[in-house]
Design an enzyme around this catalytic site. Structure first.
Site, mmCIF file in Angstrom:
data_model
loop_
_atom_site.group_PDB
_atom_site.id
_atom_site.type_symbol
_atom_site.label_atom_id
_atom_site.label_comp_id
_atom_site.label_asym_id
_atom_site.label_seq_id
_atom_site.Cartn_x
_atom_site.Cartn_y
_atom_site.Cartn_z
ATOM 1 N N CYS A 86 22.175 -11.745 -9.288
ATOM 2 C CA CYS A 86 23.098 -12.773 -9.749
ATOM 3 C C CYS A 86 22.620 -14.174 -9.365
ATOM 4 O O CYS A 86 21.610 -14.632 -9.896
ATOM 5 C CB CYS A 86 24.506 -12.455 -9.259
ATOM 6 S SG CYS A 86 25.750 -13.236 -10.291
ATOM 7 N N HIS A 177 25.899 -7.363 -9.986
ATOM 8 C CA HIS A 177 25.968 -7.094 -8.538
ATOM 9 C C HIS A 177 25.837 -5.594 -8.284
ATOM 10 O O HIS A 177 26.845 -4.876 -8.341
ATOM 11 C CB HIS A 177 27.310 -7.567 -7.984
ATOM 12 C CG HIS A 177 27.430 -9.049 -7.857
ATOM 13 N ND1 HIS A 177 27.306 -9.706 -6.654
ATOM 14 C CD2 HIS A 177 27.636 -10.001 -8.780
ATOM 15 C CE1 HIS A 177 27.447 -11.005 -6.838
ATOM 16 N NE2 HIS A 177 27.650 -11.214 -8.123
ATOM 17 N N GLU A 179 25.512 -4.059 -5.603
ATOM 18 C CA GLU A 179 25.985 -3.659 -4.261
ATOM 19 C C GLU A 179 27.477 -3.354 -4.243
ATOM 20 O O GLU A 179 28.002 -2.930 -3.220
ATOM 21 C CB GLU A 179 25.665 -4.772 -3.244
ATOM 22 C CG GLU A 179 26.589 -5.994 -3.263
ATOM 23 C CD GLU A 179 26.323 -6.968 -4.409
ATOM 24 O OE1 GLU A 179 25.595 -6.610 -5.350
ATOM 25 O OE2 GLU A 179 26.883 -8.082 -4.357
HETATM 26 N N1 GLN Z 1 27.981 -18.383 -11.024
HETATM 27 C C1 GLN Z 1 27.086 -18.325 -9.895
HETATM 28 C C2 GLN Z 1 25.952 -19.323 -10.048
HETATM 29 O O1 GLN Z 1 25.764 -19.825 -11.100
HETATM 30 C C3 GLN Z 1 26.539 -16.938 -9.730
HETATM 31 C C4 GLN Z 1 27.661 -15.969 -9.515
HETATM 32 C C5 GLN Z 1 27.336 -14.813 -8.629
HETATM 33 O O2 GLN Z 1 26.336 -14.794 -7.906
HETATM 34 N N2 GLN Z 1 28.219 -13.852 -8.663
HETATM 35 O O3 GLN Z 1 25.263 -19.591 -9.110
#
Ligand code: GLN
Length: 196
Positions: A86, A177, A179
Site C-alpha cells: 500500500c 494489505h 497482513e
Molecule cells: N492512501 C495512503 C497513501 O496514499 C495509502 C493508504 C494505505 O497505506 N492504506 O499514502
C-alpha cells in the site's frame, strides 16, 4: 538460523505484519526476529524487509530524514527480499505522481494514490495471484493503483484491469494489505519464494 526481518516502523502498522512474517517463517521451520526500523543502522542486519501501509508522504519524508532510504536501496541492490504494501508500494515506486512523496525507485511503476473511488475506499476481494494456488483475500484501504508497469516488472495480480501486485527482482509490491487476514501466503511468496 533466525530470520532477521526488518519492518519499517516510522509510521503505520507493524504488529500484523510481524505476526504474518512469524507465521510464514515458522511454516518454513525458521525462527524469526522482528526488527522495528525507526532509525538508520538497523536495515543492514536484516535478511528481509517490509515497508508497510500508512501515509506515503509521511513515510517517505521520515525515511529520507533518518537516512533509512539509502539503506533500503542498498538492501535491494544486494538482492535481499523486500515486501512493500500500500503506502509502502507508493514509496517504492519510480513515480508516485505526487511531489510530496520522494520515491525509492525500486519498482519501475507509476502509481496513483487513493485511486479507488469513495464507495470503494475500503473493500475486500478474492484475488488471483501468480504463484498462489487459491485466491487471496485482499483488503484494499485507500489503496493506490498501478497505472503503468514497465518492462522489468512482473505483474502478479490485476484488479479492474490494473496491476495490484507486482514483482521486480527481490521486491514484491501490493496495493492491498496482505497482513489483515490470517493468510500469510503473500509474505511467504515475497520472502521465501524469491526468484534470486
Ligand atoms: N492512501 C495512503 C497513501 O496514499 C495509502 C493508504 C494505505 O497505506 N492504506 O499514502
Amino acid at each position: 538460523m533466525t530470520l532477521q526481518a526488518g519492518v519499517v516502523a516510522v509510521q503505520g502498522d507493524v504488529s500484523e505484519h510481524a505476526a504474518a512474517i512469524e507465521r510464514a517463517a515458522s511454516a518454513h521451520g525458521q525462527d524469526s526476529k522482528i526488527v522495528e526500523i525507526r532509525e538508520a543502522g538497523l536495515v543492514p542486519q536484516c535478511d528481509v524487509l517490509l515497508v508497510p501501509g500508512g501515509e506515503s508522504t509521511t513515510i517517505s519524508r521520515l525515511l529520507q530524514r533518518e537516512g533509512i532510504a539509502e539503506e533500503i536501496v542498498a538492501h535491494v541492490e544486494a538482492g535481499k527480499p523486500m515486501l512493500a504494501t500500500c503506502a509502502g508500494l507508493i514509496v517504492s515506486a519510480t513515480d508516485a505522481q505526487d511531489d510530496r512523496v520522494e520515491t525509492l525507485n525500486l519498482l519501475d511503476v507509476t502509481v496513483e494514490r487513493n485511486a479507488f473511488g469513495r464507495q470503494k475506499d475500503s473493500f475486500e476481494t478474492a484475488l488471483d495471484i501468480d504463484g498462489l494456488d487459491e485466491p487471496f483475500p485482499a483488503v484494499f484501504i485507500r489503496a493506490p493503483v498501478i497505472d503503468e508497469a514497465f518492462e522489468d516488472v512482473e505483474v502478479l495480480a490485476e484488479f479492474d484491469g490494473n496491476p495490484v501486485a507486482v514483482r521486480q527482482g527481490p521486491v514484491v509490491g501490493t496495493s492491498f494489505h496482505p497482513e489483515l487476514t490470517p493468510d500469510s501466503r503473500l509474505h511467504d511468496l515475497a520472502f521465501f519464494e524469491t526468484t534470486e
